[in-house]
Write an enzyme that holds these catalytic residues in place. Structure first.
Site, PDB file in Angstrom:
ATOM      1  N   GLU A   1       0.815  -1.227   0.000  1.00  0.00           N
ATOM      2  CA  GLU A   1       0.000   0.000   0.000  1.00  0.00           C
ATOM      3  C   GLU A   1       0.848   1.276   0.000  1.00  0.00           C
ATOM      4  OE1 GLU A   1      -2.855  -0.553   3.152  1.00  0.00           O
ATOM      5  OE2 GLU A   1      -3.786  -2.260   2.135  1.00  0.00           O
TER       6      GLU A   1
ATOM      7  N   GLU B   1      -4.940  -8.371  -1.717  1.00  0.00           N
ATOM      8  CA  GLU B   1      -5.527  -8.294  -0.372  1.00  0.00           C
ATOM      9  C   GLU B   1      -6.903  -7.673  -0.486  1.00  0.00           C
ATOM     10  OE1 GLU B   1      -3.026  -6.624   2.808  1.00  0.00           O
ATOM     11  OE2 GLU B   1      -4.802  -5.558   3.541  1.00  0.00           O
TER      12      GLU B   1
END
Length: 546
Positions: free
Chosen positions: A209, A326
């Site tokens: 991220e 994810e």
């Protein structure tokens, strides 16, 4: 005389199975309210996409027990560093897939160092510190624990993807930009150690991220591409002479189209898999999560994640494939009795169906265990409903995805694949209605503009069965149905019923058998309110599946 009665009883029992008696009994017990009809149209000429055979993936994270959200600490001992690898349910839960992809990573992966000659004296665990990014200090992976994890994954027949620390060597400026090139020394030592030990790693993923605006920190697209090229060079060097080398995977972030375009363009020759993360339901504290999950229009909006990433990859020179690296639906550890309850299977399975239809090769669920969105209960390891949903998908839905549309109520979500092992197709039907049973007919029409009504369905099936290459019957006159419902009709329940029977782990820790009911193929498929149904139809053999 007794023998004759026994024989007659056995004959009647077989007859009832073949003609769907038990399925009809099940429907009468679960159906309530209104009944309507609809038709699922499947184009069987060619498949529209393909997925990996091990499409289903789950994550293991780094969060310590004192990771808390909204006053609730839901992680327990589910970290890579403290998970009980001797738990029988955990081992059997993974073995039931054989294989299950496991992605090791999460927010703290970019704060992890790996024990080596340089770090051995400083291999400390995460410590809570509110002044640090994500509220924790740097942590360390001891090689003894890495050994234990790899031994466990080999025994469990898992396919492992490991997320590397992408912030090593970088400094973070006041605006959150991570400045400087990646210091790959520590990561290279881990990769070399892993290869020397003979541990099989399916893929090495760089960072978590850090794309676009990032979470905690961010890296520019051109620098990230340069770092990925460095990772590829390490993999090529360490695994020189290996017949199969691990995949190079990145960036494991939220989709920012401009950022991803530049990144893929610059890293195209070094990248095998492009990953994105999805939490499209919002924060776990949101009181409207269930409303969103049950809203077909809201679910439809989720398609743009898959569509946009595929479009970016196809417009580039890259041969990389798209994964969801994810996805937990609701961020900040999910919400108890929602993201670990029956209702979440509506969102989860719809995501799987939608992702597959856009050619997403793998979908990693956050988490296998940990937080409020685990496939397994964090304390007991007992499977939550989504575990069984994932297992049925894995066993029934094949690699080839079929173009599927549904005509009728908007509350039915429909997906179809060629069956995984046996002949025919497998349908996934999700009924979001609280009070309407839907009688679903199946049409093999190839032209969506020339659809039949449900009343004409049987006549059409007879006609199609005589057309070689469009629809062929393999002679089996029954289909297998797997009806999933919540215990007592409670959508928040963590207990799932399969064909009216509770799914529960045996005292030995064994995962229960997932057995279908058998229904005559000519009967419509009955989907009860607030239920999910997998239907394996072996009588439908399509050109796309040959």
């Amino acid at each position: 005389m007794g023998t004759l009665y026994s024989f007659l009883g056995w004959s009647i029992w077989v007859y009832m199975i073949i003609h769907g008696y038990f399925s009809k009994y099940f429907h009468s017990k679960t159906a309530s309210g209104n009944v309507t009809e609809g038709t699922v149209f499947i184009n069987g000429t060619v498949s529209i996409a393909s997925i990996d055979d091990d499409f289903i993936c789950a994550t293991l994270d780094w969060w310590p027990p004192d990771k808390c959200d909204y006053g609730t600490c839901s992680w327990g001992r589910a970290s890579l560093l403290n998970l009980d690898l001797n738990n029988k349910i955990l081992l059997n839960a993974l073995k039931a897939f054989s294989p299950l992809k496991i992605r090791l990573g999460g927010s703290l992966q970019d704060k992890v160092v790996y024990e080596s000659n340089e770090t051995r004296q400083h291999c400390t665990q995460f410590v809570k510190n509110s002044s640090e990014m994500f509220g924790f200090s740097q942590g360390c992976l001891p090689m003894s624990r890495w050994d234990d994890l790899n031994i466990f994954f080999k025994t469990a027949r898992a396919v492992v993807i490991f997320g590397l620390n992408a912030l090593s060597g970088k400094t973070i400026d006041p605006h959150g930009f991570a400045i400087g090139a990646w210091n790959s020394t520590n990561a290279e030592s881990l990769i070399q150690y892993t290869a020397d030990k003979g541990y099989t790693i399916h893929g090495w993923e760089l960072g978590n991220e850090l794309s676009g605006s990032g979470v905690g920190a961010r890296i520019s697209a051109d620098q990230y591409a340069s770092d990925v090229i460095s990772l590829r060079n390490i993999v090529q060097n360490v695994y020189k002479g290996f017949e199969v080398k691990p995949l190079v995977i990145a960036p494991g972030g939220f989709l920012d189209k401009d950022w991803y375009k530049e990144f893929i363009h610059r890293a195209s020759k070094s990248l095998q898999v492009v990953t994105q993360h999805i939490y499209n339901l919002g924060a776990g504290i949101d009181d409207h999560l269930v409303e969103k999950i049950l809203d077909p229009l809201y679910l439809d909006q989720g398609s743009h994640f898959f569509k946009d990433l595929q479009s970016i990859i196809k417009s580039s020179a890259s041969s990389a494939t798209a994964w969801v690296g994810e996805a937990g639906g609701a961020y900040n550890s999910g919400r108890d009795l929602v993201t670990n309850g029956f209702v979440f299977s509506f969102w989860y399975l719809d995501q799987l169906g939608m992702a597959a239809s856009y050619g997403t090769r793998t979908y990693c669920r956050q988490t296998l265990i940990g937080g409020n969105y685990g496939l397994l209960n964090t304390k007991t390891f007992v499977p939550n409903p989504d575990y069984y949903s994932a297992l049925l998908w894995h066993r029934l839905m094949g690699a080839k995805v079929l173009s599927t549309t549904f005509s009728g109520t908007k509350n039915i979500r429909a997906y179809a694949h060629c069956s995984k092992i046996s002949k025919g197709i497998t349908l996934l039907l999700i009924n979001l209605s609280s009070n309407t049973t839907v009688q679903v007919h199946v049409s093999m029409e190839n032209a969506p503009g020339n659809r039949t009504s449900p009343q004409e369905h049987r006549k059409e099936m007879t006609k199609l069965s005589s057309i070689h290459g469009n629809f062929e019957s393999n002679g089996d006159h029954t289909r297998e149905e797997y009806h999933l419902t919540a215990k007592d009709g409670n959508l928040h329940s963590q207990t799932m019923l399969l064909n009216g029977k509770t799914l529960s782990v045996k005292s030995s820790g064994n995962i229960p058998l997932l057995e279908p009911v058998y229904v005559t193929s000519s009967a419509p498929i009955s989907v009860a309110p607030f239920s999910i149904l997998f239907a394996h139809i072996p009588t439908i053999n399509l050109p796309a599946c040959n």
